[in-house]
Each structure stands twice: as C-alpha cells, then as structure tokens.
Write a protein that holds these residues in place. Structure first.
Motif, PDB file in Angstrom:
ATOM      1  N   LEU A 141       5.926 -29.863  34.265  1.00  0.00           N
ATOM      2  CA  LEU A 141       6.765 -28.664  34.285  1.00  0.00           C
ATOM      3  C   LEU A 141       8.162 -28.966  33.731  1.00  0.00           C
ATOM      4  N   TYR A 142       8.690 -30.126  34.111  1.00  0.00           N
ATOM      5  CA  TYR A 142      10.013 -30.531  33.623  1.00  0.00           C
ATOM      6  C   TYR A 142       9.990 -30.749  32.113  1.00  0.00           C
ATOM      7  N   TYR A 144       8.216 -29.119  29.943  1.00  0.00           N
ATOM      8  CA  TYR A 144       8.286 -27.814  29.273  1.00  0.00           C
ATOM      9  C   TYR A 144       9.720 -27.284  29.253  1.00  0.00           C
ATOM     10  N   LEU A 145      10.475 -27.548  30.311  1.00  0.00           N
ATOM     11  CA  LEU A 145      11.889 -27.165  30.305  1.00  0.00           C
ATOM     12  C   LEU A 145      12.647 -27.921  29.218  1.00  0.00           C
ATOM     13  N   LEU A 146      12.407 -29.223  29.120  1.00  0.00           N
ATOM     14  CA  LEU A 146      13.046 -30.012  28.067  1.00  0.00           C
ATOM     15  C   LEU A 146      12.644 -29.513  26.684  1.00  0.00           C
ATOM     16  N   PHE A 148      11.731 -26.525  25.829  1.00  0.00           N
ATOM     17  CA  PHE A 148      12.420 -25.262  25.561  1.00  0.00           C
ATOM     18  C   PHE A 148      13.854 -25.511  25.093  1.00  0.00           C
ATOM     19  N   LEU A 149      14.543 -26.439  25.745  1.00  0.00           N
ATOM     20  CA  LEU A 149      15.921 -26.753  25.362  1.00  0.00           C
ATOM     21  C   LEU A 149      15.987 -27.402  23.983  1.00  0.00           C
ATOM     22  N   TRP A 187      19.081 -34.091  26.402  1.00  0.00           N
ATOM     23  CA  TRP A 187      18.939 -33.049  27.416  1.00  0.00           C
ATOM     24  C   TRP A 187      18.454 -33.628  28.741  1.00  0.00           C
ATOM     25  N   ASP A 188      17.534 -34.574  28.673  1.00  0.00           N
ATOM     26  CA  ASP A 188      17.027 -35.216  29.889  1.00  0.00           C
ATOM     27  C   ASP A 188      18.143 -35.935  30.631  1.00  0.00           C
ATOM     28  N   LEU A 191      20.497 -33.350  32.290  1.00  0.00           N
ATOM     29  CA  LEU A 191      19.932 -32.716  33.481  1.00  0.00           C
ATOM     30  C   LEU A 191      19.872 -33.687  34.664  1.00  0.00           C
TER      31      LEU A 191
END
Length: 213
Positions: A141-142, A144-146, A148-149, A187-188, A191
């Motif tokens: 899930l994380y 997919y967030l990365l 997207f960014l 990005w990782d 976050l």
C-alpha cells in the motif's frame, strides 16, 4: 667437557600434562565465550581485521544508495521489462506498485537488517521496520502512495519543461530507472522523516502531559 643433562621421564610427563591442561583450558575458554566474559575490543581495533573496500561510505549514503538501486531495478525489470506486454499505463502502475512493495519488504529491508552493526540500527530507513506478515501488505500500500507521488513529480516536471521550451506536446522527461530510483527514494526518505518527526512530537506531548498531571 660436562655432559648435557637429559630430561627425565618424570619431567617429560609433567611437561605433557602441562601442555594438555593449557590446551584444554583454551578450548574451554573458546566454548564458553560470550558477551559477558569476553574482553572488550575497541571499534578501531576491530576495523583493522575487517575486510572490504578501502572506500568507506557514511551509513546514510549506504542506505540511500541501496534503496535507490532497488527502486531503479524495479523500474528496469517491471516497467521497462513488461512494458511490451502491458500496454495500458494503469496496468503498468498496478504491477510496478505491487513489485515495489514486495521488493521493499523482502529484499531492501532485509538488506538493511543484514548489514546493520547492531540490531535495529537501520530501522530509521524503513517505513515499517518491524518484521512480520503484516508488513508485506503495508509496504505494498505504501508503494502505491510512493508511485503516485513519483508519477505526479514526472507530470509536474514535464509541464514545467514544456512551458520553458514552448513546446505544445511531447514528454521531455521520460521514465527511466535512474531518475525513477532517485525520485522514489527522495519521497520515501521525506515521508519517513515526517513519520519520525510526528513520533517525536507525540512523545514530547505525552511527556508534557504526564508532567502536568
């Protein structure tokens, strides 16, 4: 000329017994050695006997390079490698996000754990440092967030480049492993830094509340 005194049988037996005791003690010391009874050795002394390249990188540089390499490899094998078979961009994102989460959980984080100087020393580079079955779906899930960014970053940069060059169409900045790895790692890292900062703020708030009571 005086004759050289020859060792007697009793001296030979005593010498053999002493030799046996000495070696037995050495073996016993080796078998029973642990952290509590072993002499402390300085880190400088240990470095003399460690093999490896003479070029030494800081821990943060190693962590970022490892993460960037795995992220770039994900782009190379799954975005470039399967791009011929997955022609729709949404299918590509689904596969790349899934692969990125699995690789992070099973490879990247385990590499961090393997080369950590002490247990948990590299937990600060993982979004979900605790090892367990739940971390795999969380890392997916994380991822997919990365993703997207990262896609948003590419879109913003391409729009800016089109504005600068005056072009009306095209994609000046294409997706390739190096930049993909850099953007994903950036990005990782951001976050994870936000997560640690939030934990510190909450911990300070709890301590202040406890003192107030």
């Amino acid at each position: 000329m005086a004759r050289k005194k020859q060792p007697s049988q009793s001296d030979e037996r005593r010498s053999a017994a002493d030799y046996y005791k000495l070696n037995t003690k050495a073996v016993d010391d080796l078998v029973t050695a642990d952290v509590s009874n072993s002499p402390k050795v300085s880190e400088a002394e240990l470095r003399k006997y460690r093999s490896g390249p003479k070029l030494r990188l800081a821990d943060w540089a190693k962590a970022l390079l490892i993460k960037t390499w795995f992220n770039g490899a994900t782009c190379f094998f799954f975005l470039w490698g399967l791009g011929v078979y997955l022609t729709h961009w949404l299918d590509q994102l689904v596969v790349v996000g899934l692969a990125l989460g699995v690789i992070t959980d099973l490879l990247t984080n385990n590499v961090y754990r393997f080369y950590a100087k002490t247990p948990g020393a590299n937990d600060r580079w993982m979004m979900f440092p605790k090892k367990g079955f739940i971390t795999l779906p969380l890392n997916i899930l994380y991822a997919y967030l990365l993703l997207f960014l990262v896609v948003t970053t590419y879109n913003v940069l391409n729009l800016a480049l089109l504005q600068i060059t005056g072009a009306t169409e095209g994609t000046p900045l294409g997706v390739e492993p190096v930049l993909f790895g850099v953007f994903t790692t950036a990005w990782d890292t951001l976050l994870i830094k936000i997560k640690h900062t939030a934990h510190s703020v909450l911990a300070d708030a709890r301590r202040s509340a406890a003192k107030g009571e």
